[in-house]
Design a protein around this motif. Structure first.
Motif, PDB file in Angstrom:
ATOM      1  N   GLY A  61      31.427  41.811 -21.745  1.00  0.00           N
ATOM      2  CA  GLY A  61      32.830  41.943 -21.405  1.00  0.00           C
ATOM      3  C   GLY A  61      33.092  42.025 -19.915  1.00  0.00           C
ATOM      4  N   ASN A  62      32.013  42.022 -19.111  1.00  0.00           N
ATOM      5  CA  ASN A  62      32.177  42.107 -17.667  1.00  0.00           C
ATOM      6  C   ASN A  62      32.856  40.853 -17.123  1.00  0.00           C
ATOM      7  OD1 ASN A  62      30.899  41.557 -14.744  1.00  0.00           O
ATOM      8  ND2 ASN A  62      31.014  43.763 -15.103  1.00  0.00           N
ATOM      9  N   THR A  63      33.773  41.043 -16.188  1.00  0.00           N
ATOM     10  CA  THR A  63      34.530  39.919 -15.646  1.00  0.00           C
ATOM     11  C   THR A  63      33.641  38.915 -14.936  1.00  0.00           C
ATOM     12  OG1 THR A  63      36.405  41.413 -15.320  1.00  0.00           O
ATOM     13  CG2 THR A  63      36.485  39.297 -14.183  1.00  0.00           C
ATOM     14  N   VAL A  64      32.650  39.407 -14.195  1.00  0.00           N
ATOM     15  CA  VAL A  64      31.746  38.508 -13.460  1.00  0.00           C
ATOM     16  C   VAL A  64      30.982  37.617 -14.430  1.00  0.00           C
ATOM     17  CG1 VAL A  64      29.769  38.407 -11.903  1.00  0.00           C
ATOM     18  CG2 VAL A  64      31.552  40.123 -11.544  1.00  0.00           C
ATOM     19  N   PHE A  65      30.495  38.214 -15.518  1.00  0.00           N
ATOM     20  CA  PHE A  65      29.767  37.428 -16.512  1.00  0.00           C
ATOM     21  C   PHE A  65      30.679  36.393 -17.157  1.00  0.00           C
ATOM     22  CE2 PHE A  65      28.595  36.696 -20.959  1.00  0.00           C
ATOM     23  CZ  PHE A  65      27.292  36.236 -20.808  1.00  0.00           C
ATOM     24  N   ARG A  66      31.902  36.799 -17.511  1.00  0.00           N
ATOM     25  CA  ARG A  66      32.839  35.888 -18.168  1.00  0.00           C
ATOM     26  C   ARG A  66      33.189  34.700 -17.276  1.00  0.00           C
ATOM     27  NH1 ARG A  66      36.254  37.644 -21.936  1.00  0.00           N
ATOM     28  NH2 ARG A  66      36.768  35.435 -22.073  1.00  0.00           N
ATOM     29  N   GLN A  67      33.326  34.950 -15.983  1.00  0.00           N
ATOM     30  CA  GLN A  67      33.764  33.899 -15.066  1.00  0.00           C
ATOM     31  C   GLN A  67      32.646  32.957 -14.658  1.00  0.00           C
ATOM     32  OE1 GLN A  67      35.586  36.002 -11.811  1.00  0.00           O
ATOM     33  NE2 GLN A  67      37.538  36.276 -12.877  1.00  0.00           N
ATOM     34  N   HIS A  68      31.381  33.403 -14.765  1.00  0.00           N
ATOM     35  CA  HIS A  68      30.288  32.606 -14.217  1.00  0.00           C
ATOM     36  C   HIS A  68      29.245  32.188 -15.251  1.00  0.00           C
ATOM     37  CE1 HIS A  68      31.863  34.844 -10.684  1.00  0.00           C
ATOM     38  NE2 HIS A  68      31.653  33.696 -10.075  1.00  0.00           N
ATOM     39  N   PHE A  69      29.437  32.571 -16.526  1.00  0.00           N
ATOM     40  CA  PHE A  69      28.430  32.210 -17.525  1.00  0.00           C
ATOM     41  C   PHE A  69      28.330  30.699 -17.696  1.00  0.00           C
ATOM     42  CE2 PHE A  69      27.290  31.456 -22.066  1.00  0.00           C
ATOM     43  CZ  PHE A  69      25.967  31.859 -21.966  1.00  0.00           C
ATOM     44  N   HIS A  70      29.462  30.004 -17.684  1.00  0.00           N
ATOM     45  CA  HIS A  70      29.413  28.547 -17.854  1.00  0.00           C
ATOM     46  C   HIS A  70      28.722  27.877 -16.661  1.00  0.00           C
ATOM     47  CE1 HIS A  70      32.952  29.043 -15.317  1.00  0.00           C
ATOM     48  NE2 HIS A  70      32.898  27.761 -15.039  1.00  0.00           N
ATOM     49  N   LEU A  71      28.833  28.477 -15.477  1.00  0.00           N
ATOM     50  CA  LEU A  71      28.130  27.936 -14.315  1.00  0.00           C
ATOM     51  C   LEU A  71      26.623  28.147 -14.456  1.00  0.00           C
ATOM     52  CD1 LEU A  71      30.492  29.154 -11.446  1.00  0.00           C
ATOM     53  CD2 LEU A  71      30.411  26.893 -12.535  1.00  0.00           C
ATOM     54  N   LEU A  72      26.239  29.317 -14.971  1.00  0.00           N
ATOM     55  CA  LEU A  72      24.824  29.581 -15.218  1.00  0.00           C
ATOM     56  C   LEU A  72      24.259  28.608 -16.239  1.00  0.00           C
ATOM     57  CD1 LEU A  72      22.275  31.355 -14.960  1.00  0.00           C
ATOM     58  CD2 LEU A  72      23.244  32.845 -16.716  1.00  0.00           C
ATOM     59  N   LEU A  73      25.018  28.360 -17.304  1.00  0.00           N
ATOM     60  CA  LEU A  73      24.568  27.433 -18.338  1.00  0.00           C
ATOM     61  C   LEU A  73      24.458  26.013 -17.784  1.00  0.00           C
ATOM     62  CD1 LEU A  73      23.878  27.960 -21.332  1.00  0.00           C
ATOM     63  CD2 LEU A  73      26.112  27.066 -21.916  1.00  0.00           C
ATOM     64  N   SER A  74      25.387  25.635 -16.931  1.00  0.00           N
ATOM     65  CA  SER A  74      25.340  24.312 -16.312  1.00  0.00           C
ATOM     66  C   SER A  74      24.112  24.171 -15.426  1.00  0.00           C
ATOM     67  CB  SER A  74      26.604  24.072 -15.484  1.00  0.00           C
ATOM     68  OG  SER A  74      27.762  24.139 -16.296  1.00  0.00           O
ATOM     69  N   ALA A  75      23.771  25.236 -14.684  1.00  0.00           N
ATOM     70  CA  ALA A  75      22.582  25.199 -13.832  1.00  0.00           C
ATOM     71  C   ALA A  75      21.314  25.078 -14.677  1.00  0.00           C
ATOM     72  CB  ALA A  75      22.529  26.449 -12.962  1.00  0.00           C
ATOM     73  N   VAL A  76      21.294  25.751 -15.833  1.00  0.00           N
ATOM     74  CA  VAL A  76      20.142  25.651 -16.729  1.00  0.00           C
ATOM     75  C   VAL A  76      19.957  24.220 -17.213  1.00  0.00           C
ATOM     76  CG1 VAL A  76      19.292  26.316 -19.017  1.00  0.00           C
ATOM     77  CG2 VAL A  76      20.179  28.060 -17.466  1.00  0.00           C
TER      78      VAL A  76
END
Length: 285
Positions: free
Chosen positions: A19-34
């Motif tokens: 539920g953390n805002t940082v995780f919510r905003q950047h998870f798709h970027l992390l997945l894209s980098a993967v």
């Protein structure tokens, strides 16, 4: 009592993280980098590993039925959470309809991708013996007039324009899991009642999310296929953005199920508390 305490601690930590805002905003970027840099892992992994075989039980049991596993756990969690708060079957069905929309989108894209591969591909017959074999590689002879299904049934090879459906599905499921489970943290912070069944379902969803990320890394590392996997990941991210960052933000109506948690987080009665609930929900979305 000890196991219940462990369950509460684990689910509270996972809910706070998701539920953390940082995780919510950047998870798709992390997945894209993967997806972009994951194939580079093939330089370090061993091709003799058990994960380098498509017959591994994780691929057979989970990957081939990825959407089914996601629907079972996410659907159960969403239904139990929504129904335990409002006791409204119609509201629970409205929240469950997001899974139906995502499933329909996935099936539709799979059909389109299959049509694209059939339209752009050709059938080849490998010559496995004789002077046609060069450096251990058989020569491929074009067979015209064959469809993909007929080609594969005859034991020949089909070469066409492909998009990785496995990577597409895993990316979509990861983003969907992150969106649907992120509402549990704000719900707990508002003092929502959470029994052991709800917490266990939430924990299963979290474990499933990490399993999908692990399988995604395995596919990229042991079976690198560029650019088909990159296209599959991009399609999964675009599907998520179109649904959760686009359509669902229009608000609940007869044509839109709304965002996760909409109509569920304002569980307190006073006007100030209701306003705080809405602010917390908007902050997380």
């Amino acid at each position: 009592m000890f196991l219940n305490t462990v369950l509460v601690v684990l689910t509270d930590l996972a809910a706070r993280f998701l539920g953390n805002t940082v995780f919510r905003q950047h998870f798709h970027l992390l997945l894209s980098a993967v997806v972009m840099f994951g194939p580079a892992l093939s330089l370090w992994v061993s091709q003799h590993s058990i994960f380098a075989k498509r017959s591994h039980f994780l691929y057979r049991i989970f990957l081939r039925s990825g959407w089914g596993w996601t629907c079972i756990f996410v659907g159960s969690f969403v239904f139990l959470l929504s129904f335990s708060i409002r006791r409204s079957l119609s509201l629970s069905i409205r929240h469950l309809s997001r899974l139906g929309v995502a499933g329909g989108l996935w099936l539709g894209f799979c059909k389109l991708l299959d049509l694209l591969e059939n339209a752009t591909g050709s059938c080849y017959e490998p010559l496995l013996s004789g002077p046609e074999v060069t450096n251990g590689q058989p020569m491929l002879v074009l067979r015209e007039g064959e469809s993909k299904s007929e080609c594969l049934k005859a034991g020949m090879l089909w070469r066409g324009y492909e998009v990785s459906e496995d990577v597409f599905l895993l990316c979509l499921c990861c983003l969907l899991l992150a969106e649907e489970t992120a509402v549990f943290g704000p719900y707990l912070s508002l003092g929502g009642i959470s029994g052991a069944p709800l917490r266990i379902l939430f924990l299963f969803c979290v474990l499933l999310l990490w399993l999908w990320i692990f399988l995604l890394l395995c596919l990229l590392a042991y079976f690198p296929q560029f650019p088909t996997q990159l296209l599959g990941g991009a399609l999964g991210c675009l599907s998520w953005r179109g649904l959760y960052q686009g359509w669902y933000r229009l608000g609940p109506s007869w044509y839109c199920p709304g965002r996760p948690g909409m109509g569920l987080l304002n569980t307190k009665t006073s006007s100030a508390e209701v306003e705080d609930a809405h602010l917390s929900h908007d902050h997380c979305n």
